[in-house]
Design an enzyme around this catalytic site. Structure first.
Site, PDB file in Angstrom:
ATOM      1  N   GLU A 267       0.853  -1.189   0.000  1.00  0.00           N
ATOM      2  CA  GLU A 267       0.000   0.000   0.000  1.00  0.00           C
ATOM      3  C   GLU A 267       0.886   1.234   0.000  1.00  0.00           C
ATOM      4  OE1 GLU A 267      -2.713  -0.506   3.293  1.00  0.00           O
ATOM      5  OE2 GLU A 267      -3.463  -2.396   2.494  1.00  0.00           O
ATOM      6  N   HIS A 286      -7.651   1.359   1.827  1.00  0.00           N
ATOM      7  CA  HIS A 286      -7.521   0.990   3.251  1.00  0.00           C
ATOM      8  C   HIS A 286      -8.285   1.987   4.136  1.00  0.00           C
ATOM      9  CE1 HIS A 286      -4.798  -1.331   6.269  1.00  0.00           C
ATOM     10  NE2 HIS A 286      -5.961  -1.019   6.814  1.00  0.00           N
TER      11      HIS A 286
HETATM   12  C1  GLV Z   1      -6.376  -0.971  10.408  1.00  0.00           C
HETATM   13  O1  GLV Z   1      -6.169  -1.635   9.431  1.00  0.00           O
HETATM   14  C2  GLV Z   1      -6.245  -1.440  11.772  1.00  0.00           C
HETATM   15  O2  GLV Z   1      -5.635  -2.488  12.017  1.00  0.00           O
HETATM   16  O3  GLV Z   1      -6.731  -0.717  12.662  1.00  0.00           O
END
Ligand code: GLV
Ligand code: GLV
Length: 324
Positions: A267, A286
């Site tokens: 990412e 994400h």
């Molecule tokens: C996000 O991906 C988290 O783990 O809070």
């Protein structure tokens, strides 16, 4: 003397203010390329606490922080942290479970519906002036209502997805987890299956398992071949749980109908990723927990955790409480 604390990544002003009041705060929030900045390394070498997200905490980094006692991650997942190395050094790791559960469950449903109703693809058609063609399309999408949902990793977020799917969408729910989950079975009629059976029977497969050595590359070409050609795969957990190249092939060859992805092996997703060329995949950056309310709640919780841990209080969540 105030304890030295390092903050990085993104934190709202209210949290920065609280940290600055309590600690000698070294504020690196909003800065990128930190691993290459000497000032960051110097600050870490003096820090008793750190708060942030998105940085790899392997043995090398941990060894470079001789005074460190608490790491407060503004995430629920802690795959970027070497918990064993932290625990050996008796460094406490705190995370932010619970406060993001409903937001991530919402995004799971959003991706399921976007895939089933081809929202991304049809939105692109409208924008490019092809309204007519989309209306004439022989095959418009499929219903989510009444279908079978298979959930891989039935924790807190899984239970919140099941509640939405069963009550709101009349879905039959299957799950794969390390142990029986009597509550979702009793409340929503969910049934435990082996991974292979879940893949064979589900119309939607939703990945919610944390990334661990056991779940890395859990789904690859063999698993996609077990899925129905009409089925959709949703991943809001971690990119590495899926073999991304094998997924791109399965999508391109229509061995599965589509996918909705919030997380990726790397990412940000590279612009030349084969996924970018496919119409039957919905890609988001994400954002599972990225709502105003939830990001504030996560930052508040991580701030509470760090302050409590360094001032003799009780953190709201601990990954390795045995070090205390
Ligand atoms: C996000 O991906 C988290 O783990 O809070
Ligand atoms: C997986 O998330 C489990 O609790 O077994």
């Amino acid at each position: 003397m105030k304890k030295t604390v390092v903050a990085y990544a993104a934190l709202p002003p209210s949290c920065i203010a609280r940290l600055a009041q309590t600690f000698d705060l070294r504020d690196f929030t909003g800065q990128s390329g930190l691993s290459r900045k000497p000032a960051f390394a110097t600050a870490l070498a003096e820090a008793e606490g750190v708060i942030g997200a998105g940085l790899l905490w392997d043995r090398t980094r941990i060894e470079a922080c001789p005074k460190l006692r608490v790491v407060s991650t503004v995430t629920v997942g802690y795959d970027l942290y070497d918990v064993e190395a932290l625990t050996e050094r008796r460094i406490l790791l705190c995370n932010t479970p619970d406060v993001l559960t409903e937001s991530v469950a919402d995004l799971s449903l959003a991706l399921m519906l976007s895939c089933a109703r081809r929202i991304g693809e049809l939105e692109r058609m409208v924008r490019s002036g092809h309204w007519k063609r989309s209306v004439d399309a022989p095959e418009f999408g499929s219903d989510a209502y009444g279908k079978t949902l298979g959930i891989i990793g039935m924790g807190r977020i899984g239970a919140a997805v099941v509640r939405r799917a069963a009550l709101g969408f009349g879905m039959r729910v299957l799950y794969d987890a390390r142990s029986d989950k009597p509550q979702v079975e009793r409340d929503y009629g969910a049934q435990r299956r082996s991974l292979d059976d879940l893949l064979r029977e589900s119309d939607f497969v939703c990945v919610l398992a944390p990334l661990t050595p056991e779940t890395e590359n859990l789904l690859g070409a063999r698993e996609f071949a077990l899925m129905k050609p009409t089925a959709f795969l949703i991943n809001v957990a971690r990119g590495k749980v899926i073999d991304e190249s094998a997924l791109a092939v399965a999508l391109r060859e229509r061995r599965i109908a589509g996918a909705g992805l919030d997380v990726f092996v790397r990412e940000p997703l590279a612009v030349d990723s084969p996924l970018m060329l496919l119409d039957n995949v919905v890609l988001v950056p994400h954002i599972g927990s990225a709502t105003h309310e939830t990001r504030q709640a996560m930052a508040d919780m991580a701030t509470d955790n760090l302050i409590a841990a360094l001032t003799g209080g009780e953190p709201r969540a601990m990954v390795n409480p045995q070090v205390r």
